[in-house]
Design a protein around this motif. Structure first.
Motif, PDB file in Angstrom:
ATOM      1  N   LEU A 154       0.834  -1.261  -0.078  1.00 23.46           N
ATOM      2  CA  LEU A 154       0.003   0.059   0.092  1.00 23.46           C
ATOM      3  C   LEU A 154       0.822   1.176  -0.007  1.00 23.46           C
ATOM      4  O   LEU A 154       0.586   2.322  -0.519  1.00 23.46           O
ATOM      5  N   ALA A 155       2.004   1.181   0.612  1.00 25.35           N
ATOM      6  CA  ALA A 155       3.012   2.536   0.698  1.00 25.35           C
ATOM      7  C   ALA A 155       3.197   2.829  -0.448  1.00 25.35           C
ATOM      8  O   ALA A 155       3.402   4.096  -0.992  1.00 25.35           O
ATOM      9  N   ASP A 156       4.048   1.806  -1.356  1.00 24.70           N
ATOM     10  CA  ASP A 156       4.324   2.240  -2.614  1.00 24.70           C
ATOM     11  C   ASP A 156       3.212   2.670  -3.470  1.00 24.70           C
ATOM     12  O   ASP A 156       3.424   3.823  -4.069  1.00 24.70           O
ATOM     13  N   ALA A 157       2.105   2.272  -3.558  1.00 23.83           N
ATOM     14  CA  ALA A 157       0.838   2.351  -4.609  1.00 23.83           C
ATOM     15  C   ALA A 157       0.415   3.853  -3.903  1.00 23.83           C
ATOM     16  O   ALA A 157       0.116   4.570  -4.854  1.00 23.83           O
ATOM     17  N   ALA A 158       0.323   4.204  -2.804  1.00 21.35           N
ATOM     18  CA  ALA A 158      -0.129   5.463  -2.206  1.00 21.35           C
ATOM     19  C   ALA A 158       0.808   6.475  -2.508  1.00 21.35           C
ATOM     20  O   ALA A 158       0.390   7.735  -2.902  1.00 21.35           O
ATOM     21  N   LEU A 159       2.304   6.413  -2.504  1.00 18.41           N
ATOM     22  CA  LEU A 159       2.944   7.386  -2.668  1.00 18.41           C
ATOM     23  C   LEU A 159       3.309   7.612  -4.147  1.00 18.41           C
ATOM     24  O   LEU A 159       3.698   8.850  -4.641  1.00 18.41           O
ATOM     25  N   MET A 160       3.406   6.490  -4.847  1.00 25.71           N
ATOM     26  CA  MET A 160       3.965   6.574  -6.329  1.00 25.71           C
ATOM     27  C   MET A 160       3.399   7.746  -7.115  1.00 25.71           C
ATOM     28  O   MET A 160       4.012   8.343  -7.846  1.00 25.71           O
ATOM     29  N   PRO A 161       2.064   7.959  -7.142  1.00 23.06           N
ATOM     30  CA  PRO A 161       1.275   8.995  -7.853  1.00 23.06           C
ATOM     31  C   PRO A 161       2.053  10.265  -7.689  1.00 23.06           C
ATOM     32  O   PRO A 161       1.975  11.136  -8.793  1.00 23.06           O
ATOM     33  N   PHE A 162       2.175  10.354  -6.468  1.00 25.31           N
ATOM     34  CA  PHE A 162       2.693  11.766  -6.079  1.00 25.31           C
ATOM     35  C   PHE A 162       4.172  12.271  -6.391  1.00 25.31           C
ATOM     36  O   PHE A 162       4.520  13.139  -6.863  1.00 25.31           O
ATOM     37  N   VAL A 163       4.954  11.123  -6.202  1.00 23.04           N
ATOM     38  CA  VAL A 163       6.316  11.032  -6.816  1.00 23.04           C
ATOM     39  C   VAL A 163       6.565  11.422  -8.379  1.00 23.04           C
ATOM     40  O   VAL A 163       7.106  11.983  -8.753  1.00 23.04           O
ATOM     41  N   ARG A 164       5.431  10.567  -8.914  1.00 21.66           N
ATOM     42  CA  ARG A 164       5.365  10.709 -10.525  1.00 21.66           C
ATOM     43  C   ARG A 164       5.219  12.028 -10.994  1.00 21.66           C
ATOM     44  O   ARG A 164       5.900  12.673 -11.658  1.00 21.66           O
ATOM     45  N   GLN A 165       4.102  12.827 -10.116  1.00 24.35           N
ATOM     46  CA  GLN A 165       3.719  14.202 -10.460  1.00 24.35           C
ATOM     47  C   GLN A 165       5.031  15.092 -10.073  1.00 24.35           C
ATOM     48  O   GLN A 165       5.483  15.946 -10.963  1.00 24.35           O
ATOM     49  N   PHE A 166       5.609  15.053  -9.085  1.00 25.09           N
ATOM     50  CA  PHE A 166       6.971  15.694  -8.813  1.00 25.09           C
ATOM     51  C   PHE A 166       8.055  15.420  -9.878  1.00 25.09           C
ATOM     52  O   PHE A 166       8.536  16.612 -10.259  1.00 25.09           O
ATOM     53  N   ALA A 167       8.020  14.081 -10.362  1.00 21.57           N
ATOM     54  CA  ALA A 167       8.905  13.862 -11.233  1.00 21.57           C
ATOM     55  C   ALA A 167       8.657  14.572 -12.728  1.00 21.57           C
ATOM     56  O   ALA A 167       9.565  15.254 -13.584  1.00 21.57           O
ATOM     57  N   MET A 168       7.472  14.603 -13.001  1.00 24.75           N
ATOM     58  CA  MET A 168       6.976  15.191 -14.248  1.00 24.75           C
ATOM     59  C   MET A 168       7.166  16.816 -14.425  1.00 24.75           C
ATOM     60  O   MET A 168       6.858  17.464 -15.460  1.00 24.75           O
ATOM     61  N   VAL A 169       7.226  17.354 -13.202  1.00 25.11           N
ATOM     62  CA  VAL A 169       7.458  18.898 -13.292  1.00 25.11           C
ATOM     63  C   VAL A 169       8.426  19.218 -14.036  1.00 25.11           C
ATOM     64  O   VAL A 169       8.455  20.113 -15.027  1.00 25.11           O
ATOM     65  N   ASP A 170       9.676  18.422 -13.901  1.00 27.30           N
ATOM     66  CA  ASP A 170      10.828  18.847 -14.518  1.00 27.30           C
ATOM     67  C   ASP A 170      11.654  17.437 -14.735  1.00 27.30           C
ATOM     68  O   ASP A 170      12.561  17.324 -13.766  1.00 27.30           O
ATOM     69  N   THR A 171      11.307  16.708 -15.679  1.00 32.32           N
ATOM     70  CA  THR A 171      11.721  15.352 -15.915  1.00 32.32           C
ATOM     71  C   THR A 171      13.415  15.391 -16.060  1.00 32.32           C
ATOM     72  O   THR A 171      13.829  14.470 -15.373  1.00 32.32           O
ATOM     73  N   ALA A 172      13.944  16.261 -16.563  1.00 37.74           N
ATOM     74  CA  ALA A 172      15.353  16.366 -16.868  1.00 37.74           C
ATOM     75  C   ALA A 172      16.001  16.606 -15.559  1.00 37.74           C
ATOM     76  O   ALA A 172      17.072  15.960 -15.149  1.00 37.74           O
ATOM     77  N   TRP A 173      15.484  17.714 -14.893  1.00 35.89           N
ATOM     78  CA  TRP A 173      15.986  17.757 -13.140  1.00 35.89           C
ATOM     79  C   TRP A 173      15.527  16.783 -12.370  1.00 35.89           C
ATOM     80  O   TRP A 173      16.850  16.070 -11.779  1.00 35.89           O
ATOM     81  N   PHE A 174      14.678  15.951 -12.381  1.00 38.88           N
ATOM     82  CA  PHE A 174      14.419  14.826 -11.543  1.00 38.88           C
ATOM     83  C   PHE A 174      15.343  13.694 -12.058  1.00 38.88           C
ATOM     84  O   PHE A 174      16.164  13.155 -11.244  1.00 38.88           O
ATOM     85  N   ASN A 175      15.748  13.171 -13.431  1.00 38.89           N
ATOM     86  CA  ASN A 175      16.381  12.433 -13.715  1.00 38.89           C
ATOM     87  C   ASN A 175      18.188  12.502 -13.471  1.00 38.89           C
ATOM     88  O   ASN A 175      18.889  11.578 -13.509  1.00 38.89           O
ATOM     89  N   ALA A 176      18.188  13.729 -13.280  1.00 36.87           N
ATOM     90  CA  ALA A 176      19.641  14.305 -13.064  1.00 36.87           C
ATOM     91  C   ALA A 176      19.939  14.185 -11.380  1.00 36.87           C
ATOM     92  O   ALA A 176      21.279  14.266 -11.109  1.00 36.87           O
ATOM     93  N   GLN A 177      19.126  13.942 -10.514  1.00 34.00           N
ATOM     94  CA  GLN A 177      19.105  13.944  -9.091  1.00 34.00           C
ATOM     95  C   GLN A 177      19.967  12.503  -8.839  1.00 34.00           C
ATOM     96  O   GLN A 177      19.803  11.521  -9.544  1.00 34.00           O
ATOM     97  N   PRO A 178      20.769  12.314  -7.781  1.00 34.64           N
ATOM     98  CA  PRO A 178      21.563  11.086  -7.397  1.00 34.64           C
ATOM     99  C   PRO A 178      20.484  10.283  -6.661  1.00 34.64           C
ATOM    100  O   PRO A 178      20.931   9.785  -5.512  1.00 34.64           O
ATOM    101  N   TRP A 179      19.354   9.844  -7.252  1.00 36.74           N
ATOM    102  CA  TRP A 179      18.379   9.021  -6.574  1.00 36.74           C
ATOM    103  C   TRP A 179      18.127   7.768  -7.709  1.00 36.74           C
ATOM    104  O   TRP A 179      17.123   7.432  -8.164  1.00 36.74           O
ATOM    105  N   PRO A 180      19.157   6.792  -7.827  1.00 35.83           N
ATOM    106  CA  PRO A 180      19.049   6.066  -8.726  1.00 35.83           C
ATOM    107  C   PRO A 180      17.918   5.166  -8.470  1.00 35.83           C
ATOM    108  O   PRO A 180      17.134   4.352  -9.300  1.00 35.83           O
ATOM    109  N   ARG A 181      17.819   4.771  -7.254  1.00 31.85           N
ATOM    110  CA  ARG A 181      16.756   3.724  -6.600  1.00 31.85           C
ATOM    111  C   ARG A 181      15.405   4.193  -6.928  1.00 31.85           C
ATOM    112  O   ARG A 181      14.444   3.429  -7.376  1.00 31.85           O
TER     113      ARG A 181
END
Ligand code: GSH
Length: 218
Positions: A154-181
């Motif tokens: 439940l934790a993954d499914a509940a959080l994922m849509p919000f992390v996804r939105q955060f990532a989508m604001v600036d995909t290049a910035w998100f992908n450049a962060q040191p958060w590989p996992r």
């Protein structure tokens, strides 16, 4: 459309409705879905839930669930074939605390980051504060493949849509962060069959019409 199905008022892009649909798919819990246009909410939905947010689930017995987390718990308590309520790491209470941290702490920052013009402290300061929350998720994902152990919960499914939105604001910035996992976790979720089924597109529901059966068939 069989009668006596629960009715879900949903909006495809809403992260709260998304988490509810993910749980309904994981639980294999059938319902009648009514896609809502937020600027023109159906009177039937408002009669059941005057606060006017989606998702709303009207259960077969007439009871009304008007919080996304309640819809998730309702579906998974009926049927939980993938063990979403049984984390390998921590307890259900711990997962609920993480969801609360997301909803009460991270979501307001997401709004400020996404809509800087609406907030004095919007834009980059909000992104920095949101990043601290994501760094915590990265640490959790360094210890296990999903947020509460090896399997999805439940934790993954509940959080994922919000992390996804955060990532989508600036995909290049998100992908450049040191958060590989975190990046790999988000990518695995958004390319999953479960997500695809939860994101199936439906025409807006019109009063008097039968809604559609959800989850969609594979
Ligand atoms: N706490 C609620 C929040 C739901 C929510 O805020 N949904 C938004 C859409 S993402 C909504 O319906 N807003 C009403 C509107 O925009 O008119 C939940 O968890 O279900």
């Amino acid at each position: 459309m069989p009668s006596a199905l629960s009715v879900l008022y949903s909006f495809r892009r809403c992260p709260y409705a998304m988490r509810a649909r993910l749980a309904l798919v994981a639980a294999g819990q059938r319902c009648e879905l009514r896609e809502v246009v937020l600027r023109n909410k159906p009177a039937e939905m408002l009669a059941a839930s005057p606060k006017g947010t989606v998702p709303v689930l009207i259960v077969e017995d007439g009871s009304v669930l008007e919080q996304s987390l309640d819809v998730m718990l309702w579906a998974l308590r009926r049927s939980d074939p993938q063990g979403w309520l049984q984390p390998e790491v921590g307890t259900l209470q711990d997962m609920l605390a993480l969801v609360a941290a997301c909803d009460d702490g991270f979501k307001p920052l997401l709004d400020r980051y996404k809509y800087p013009e609406r907030h004095l402290d919007g834009g980059e300061p909000a992104r920095e504060r949101g990043a601290a929350f994501l760094l915590d998720l990265e640490a959790r994902l360094s210890a296990s493949q999903q947020l509460a152990g090896a399997h999805s919960t439940l934790a993954d499914a509940a959080l994922m849509p919000f992390v996804r939105q955060f990532a989508m604001v600036d995909t290049a910035w998100f992908n450049a962060q040191p958060w590989p996992r975190l990046q790999a976790w988000l990518s695995a979720w958004t390319t999953s069959e479960l997500f695809e089924r939860a994101m199936h597109k439906y025409e807006p529901w019109k009063p008097g019409e039968a809604g559609v059966l959800f989850p969609p068939s594979r």
